[in-house]
Design a protein around this motif. Structure first.
Motif, PDB file in Angstrom:
ATOM      1  N   THR A   1      22.587   4.592   9.913  1.00  0.00           N
ATOM      2  CA  THR A   1      22.320   4.576  11.351  1.00  0.00           C
ATOM      3  C   THR A   1      21.703   5.877  11.830  1.00  0.00           C
ATOM      4  N   ARG A   2      20.689   5.730  12.668  1.00  0.00           N
ATOM      5  CA  ARG A   2      20.034   6.894  13.265  1.00  0.00           C
ATOM      6  C   ARG A   2      20.682   7.240  14.586  1.00  0.00           C
ATOM      7  N   TYR A   3      21.465   6.298  15.117  1.00  0.00           N
ATOM      8  CA  TYR A   3      21.931   6.454  16.484  1.00  0.00           C
ATOM      9  C   TYR A   3      23.404   6.811  16.613  1.00  0.00           C
TER      10      TYR A   3
ATOM     11  N   PHE B   1      13.886  -9.337  10.933  1.00  0.00           N
ATOM     12  CA  PHE B   1      14.880  -9.673   9.924  1.00  0.00           C
ATOM     13  C   PHE B   1      16.086  -8.715   9.895  1.00  0.00           C
ATOM     14  N   GLN B   2      15.848  -7.418  10.010  1.00  0.00           N
ATOM     15  CA  GLN B   2      16.931  -6.410   9.940  1.00  0.00           C
ATOM     16  C   GLN B   2      17.976  -6.678  11.006  1.00  0.00           C
ATOM     17  N   MET B   3      17.488  -6.997  12.197  1.00  0.00           N
ATOM     18  CA  MET B   3      18.384  -7.235  13.319  1.00  0.00           C
ATOM     19  C   MET B   3      19.123  -8.551  13.118  1.00  0.00           C
TER      20      MET B   3
ATOM     21  N   ASP C   1       6.091  -5.986  -4.544  1.00  0.00           N
ATOM     22  CA  ASP C   1       4.784  -5.619  -4.000  1.00  0.00           C
ATOM     23  C   ASP C   1       3.997  -6.872  -3.624  1.00  0.00           C
ATOM     24  N   ASP C   2       3.421  -6.841  -2.447  1.00  0.00           N
ATOM     25  CA  ASP C   2       2.670  -7.991  -1.950  1.00  0.00           C
ATOM     26  C   ASP C   2       1.169  -7.832  -2.190  1.00  0.00           C
ATOM     27  N   GLY C   3       0.781  -7.710  -3.445  1.00  0.00           N
ATOM     28  CA  GLY C   3      -0.643  -7.635  -3.776  1.00  0.00           C
ATOM     29  C   GLY C   3      -1.362  -6.500  -3.075  1.00  0.00           C
TER      30      GLY C   3
ATOM     31  N   LEU D   1      20.555  -1.413  14.886  1.00  0.00           N
ATOM     32  CA  LEU D   1      20.343  -2.813  14.487  1.00  0.00           C
ATOM     33  C   LEU D   1      19.032  -3.044  13.779  1.00  0.00           C
ATOM     34  N   THR D   2      18.069  -2.155  13.998  1.00  0.00           N
ATOM     35  CA  THR D   2      16.743  -2.414  13.453  1.00  0.00           C
ATOM     36  C   THR D   2      16.454  -1.588  12.206  1.00  0.00           C
ATOM     37  N   GLY D   3      17.351  -0.690  11.863  1.00  0.00           N
ATOM     38  CA  GLY D   3      17.153   0.094  10.643  1.00  0.00           C
ATOM     39  C   GLY D   3      17.337  -0.802   9.431  1.00  0.00           C
TER      40      GLY D   3
ATOM     41  N   SER E   1       0.245   4.399   6.404  1.00  0.00           N
ATOM     42  CA  SER E   1       0.605   4.131   7.793  1.00  0.00           C
ATOM     43  C   SER E   1       1.601   2.983   7.896  1.00  0.00           C
ATOM     44  N   SER E   2       2.288   2.935   9.034  1.00  0.00           N
ATOM     45  CA  SER E   2       3.283   1.898   9.283  1.00  0.00           C
ATOM     46  C   SER E   2       2.611   0.534   9.377  1.00  0.00           C
ATOM     47  N   LYS E   3       3.341  -0.481   8.930  1.00  0.00           N
ATOM     48  CA  LYS E   3       2.797  -1.842   8.993  1.00  0.00           C
ATOM     49  C   LYS E   3       3.361  -2.603  10.186  1.00  0.00           C
ATOM     50  N   LEU E   4       4.058  -1.865  11.050  1.00  0.00           N
ATOM     51  CA  LEU E   4       4.642  -2.512  12.222  1.00  0.00           C
ATOM     52  C   LEU E   4       3.610  -2.589  13.340  1.00  0.00           C
TER      53      LEU E   4
ATOM     54  N   MET F   1      15.801  -0.454   0.808  1.00  0.00           N
ATOM     55  CA  MET F   1      15.233   0.764   1.412  1.00  0.00           C
ATOM     56  C   MET F   1      13.709   0.736   1.387  1.00  0.00           C
ATOM     57  N   ASP F   2      13.098   1.503   2.292  1.00  0.00           N
ATOM     58  CA  ASP F   2      11.645   1.589   2.380  1.00  0.00           C
ATOM     59  C   ASP F   2      11.091   2.461   1.257  1.00  0.00           C
ATOM     60  N   ALA F   3       9.817   2.245   0.947  1.00  0.00           N
ATOM     61  CA  ALA F   3       9.178   2.993  -0.136  1.00  0.00           C
ATOM     62  C   ALA F   3       8.568   4.305   0.329  1.00  0.00           C
TER      63      ALA F   3
ATOM     64  N   ASN G   1       0.816  -1.229   0.000  1.00  0.00           N
ATOM     65  CA  ASN G   1       0.000   0.000   0.000  1.00  0.00           C
ATOM     66  C   ASN G   1       0.847   1.276   0.000  1.00  0.00           C
ATOM     67  N   GLU G   2       1.657   1.439  -1.036  1.00  0.00           N
ATOM     68  CA  GLU G   2       2.518   2.627  -1.142  1.00  0.00           C
ATOM     69  C   GLU G   2       2.233   3.400  -2.435  1.00  0.00           C
ATOM     70  N   ARG G   3       0.994   3.357  -2.885  1.00  0.00           N
ATOM     71  CA  ARG G   3       0.615   4.028  -4.126  1.00  0.00           C
ATOM     72  C   ARG G   3       1.004   5.509  -4.132  1.00  0.00           C
TER      73      ARG G   3
HETATM   74  N1  LIG Z   1       6.270  -6.451   0.128  1.00  0.00           N
HETATM   75  C1  LIG Z   1       6.050  -6.117   1.401  1.00  0.00           C
HETATM   76  N2  LIG Z   1       6.394  -4.883   1.845  1.00  0.00           N
HETATM   77  C2  LIG Z   1       6.137  -4.583   3.140  1.00  0.00           C
HETATM   78  C3  LIG Z   1       5.553  -5.490   4.053  1.00  0.00           C
HETATM   79  N3  LIG Z   1       5.473  -4.867   5.274  1.00  0.00           N
HETATM   80  C4  LIG Z   1       5.976  -3.626   5.100  1.00  0.00           C
HETATM   81  N4  LIG Z   1       6.371  -3.446   3.816  1.00  0.00           N
HETATM   82  C5  LIG Z   1       7.037  -2.280   3.221  1.00  0.00           C
HETATM   83  O1  LIG Z   1       8.244  -2.126   3.932  1.00  0.00           O
HETATM   84  C6  LIG Z   1       8.574  -0.751   4.104  1.00  0.00           C
HETATM   85  C7  LIG Z   1       8.650  -0.402   5.597  1.00  0.00           C
HETATM   86  O2  LIG Z   1       7.365  -0.563   6.167  1.00  0.00           O
HETATM   87  P1  LIG Z   1       6.741   0.507   7.197  1.00  0.00           P
HETATM   88  O3  LIG Z   1       5.434  -0.035   7.632  1.00  0.00           O
HETATM   89  O4  LIG Z   1       6.795   1.881   6.647  1.00  0.00           O
HETATM   90  O5  LIG Z   1       7.781   0.352   8.394  1.00  0.00           O
HETATM   91  P2  LIG Z   1       8.130   1.379   9.546  1.00  0.00           P
HETATM   92  O6  LIG Z   1       7.189   1.175  10.659  1.00  0.00           O
HETATM   93  O7  LIG Z   1       8.326   2.738   9.000  1.00  0.00           O
HETATM   94  O8  LIG Z   1       9.548   0.745  10.007  1.00  0.00           O
HETATM   95  C8  LIG Z   1      10.765   1.123   9.426  1.00  0.00           C
HETATM   96  O9  LIG Z   1      11.688   1.384  10.430  1.00  0.00           O
HETATM   97  C9  LIG Z   1      12.047   0.254  11.229  1.00  0.00           C
HETATM   98  C10 LIG Z   1      13.136   0.630  12.176  1.00  0.00           C
HETATM   99  O10 LIG Z   1      12.757   1.504  13.128  1.00  0.00           O
HETATM  100  C11 LIG Z   1      12.607  -0.861  10.393  1.00  0.00           C
HETATM  101  O11 LIG Z   1      12.864  -1.992  11.204  1.00  0.00           O
HETATM  102  C12 LIG Z   1      11.659  -1.228   9.294  1.00  0.00           C
HETATM  103  O12 LIG Z   1      12.280  -2.153   8.423  1.00  0.00           O
HETATM  104  C13 LIG Z   1      11.313   0.017   8.528  1.00  0.00           C
HETATM  105  O13 LIG Z   1      12.473   0.511   7.872  1.00  0.00           O
HETATM  106  C14 LIG Z   1       7.490   0.027   3.363  1.00  0.00           C
HETATM  107  O14 LIG Z   1       7.959   0.310   2.061  1.00  0.00           O
HETATM  108  C15 LIG Z   1       6.316  -0.960   3.353  1.00  0.00           C
HETATM  109  O15 LIG Z   1       5.431  -0.723   2.293  1.00  0.00           O
HETATM  110  C16 LIG Z   1       5.203  -6.795   3.569  1.00  0.00           C
HETATM  111  O16 LIG Z   1       4.685  -7.643   4.274  1.00  0.00           O
HETATM  112  N5  LIG Z   1       5.475  -7.041   2.240  1.00  0.00           N
END
Ligand SMILES: Nc1nc2c(ncn2[C@@H]2O[C@H](COP(=O)(O)OP(=O)(O)O[C@H]3O[C@H](CO)[C@@H](O)[C@H](O)[C@@H]3O)[C@@H](O)[C@H]2O)c(=O)[nH]1
Ligand SMILES: [Mg+2]
Length: 239
Positions: free
Chosen positions: A125-127, A188-190, A43-45, A162-164, A217-220, A96-98, A16-18
């Motif tokens: 690194t952010r830290y 995975f990053q860590m 992209d995961d559908g 470690l988590t970036g 929004s974040s997917k975390l 890198m993130d989208a 969902n990064e349209r």
């Molecule tokens: N294909 C795919 N992409 C995903 C999935 N989950 C997330 N993404 C993509 O992965 C990227 C990061 O997802 P966000 O949801 O924006 O993560 P964040 O909360 O901002 O977390 C970021 O910071 C963390 C460290 O503090 C990182 O650990 C994390 O990887 C990411 O960089 C985005 O481009 C998002 O679309 C998934 O299941 N499948």
């Protein structure tokens, strides 16, 4: 200056990064002018039509520069990298993130650092001084800091963030490290950086400022935090 003959495969996982992906692609092209690269979108559908936008970008920039390697449904961040890597033709890979939290303006500093040091991995690194985080609420800041301090204390990998996930890898090294990773989600990053450090790969750092996304929004979620703690325990006993 010496000519850089490397090719960089930039793997960008999307769900969902349209609203972000076109700007990201534009900025990558803007900041990487004299470098050979391809962008691999995994992209995961996404139900929001991310793939339609990526297809339009392919028309503009060419299918050899923008590769769409989709999967049918949301299968997790870690496995998205594994999937993208299979299609990478460069000898270096950037992850890198989208959502523009990882700004393409930093790409030249990753590449420069690698060329200067010959490192196998350059991690953002952010830290450290010069790096940081913008726009996160206190809870998210504490989560990130907590995750880092915990892993730092238990696993002492010698890397400050470690988590970036904004990182540059020599492709052969990424393939080697990824094949020993078991996690599927954000943890995975860590796991990657801890395993790389255990394998004694040369790791360098560059400061980055992580700016929270504007669109979407974040997917975390909470389940990712549980997975993180499990992953940490697993690494503690196995490495
Ligand atoms: N294909 C795919 N992409 C995903 C999935 N989950 C997330 N993404 C993509 O992965 C990227 C990061 O997802 P966000 O949801 O924006 O993560 P964040 O909360 O901002 O977390 C970021 O910071 C963390 C460290 O503090 C990182 O650990 C994390 O990887 C990411 O960089 C985005 O481009 C998002 O679309 C998934 O299941 N499948
Ligand atoms: Mg994000």
């Amino acid at each position: 200056m010496e000519i850089n003959k490397n090719k960089y495969s930039i793997i960008v996982p999307t769900y969902n990064e349209r609203l972000n992906i076109a700007l990201l692609v534009y900025l990558v092209f803007k900041h990487l002018r004299d470098v050979d690269f391809e962008i691999i979108v995994v992209d995961d559908g996404s139900p929001d039509g991310t793939q339609e936008v990526v297809k339009q970008l392919q028309q503009v920039y060419g299918e050899d520069r923008i590769l769409l390697r989709a999967r049918p449904r949301k299968l997790g961040l870690g496995t998205a990298y594994v999937h993208g890597l299979k299609h990478a033709s460069g000898n270096f890979v950037v992850i890198m993130d989208a959502d523009l939290s990882h700004h393409p303006k930093y790409l030249p500093s990753f590449i420069r650092k690698q060329l200067e040091t010959g490192a196998s991995i350059v991690t953002g690194t952010r830290y450290v001084k010069g790096g940081g985080v913008h726009g996160w609420n206190l809870m998210r800041k504490l989560t990130s800091r907590g995750a880092n301090v915990l892993a730092q204390t238990l696993l002492w990998p010698g890397v400050s963030d470690l988590t970036g996930s904004f990182r540059l890898y020599r492709k052969s090294v990424l393939e080697d490290v990824i094949s020993s990773c078991v996690s599927k989600g954000y943890v995975f990053q860590m796991e990657m950086i801890v395993r790389a450090s255990r394998k004694c790969y040369h790791i360098e750092e560059v400061p980055i400022t992580f700016v929270d996304r504007v669109y979407g929004s974040s997917k975390l979620g909470g389940s990712e935090i549980v997975e993180y703690l499990k992953g940490l325990a697993y690494l503690l006993v196995t490495t």
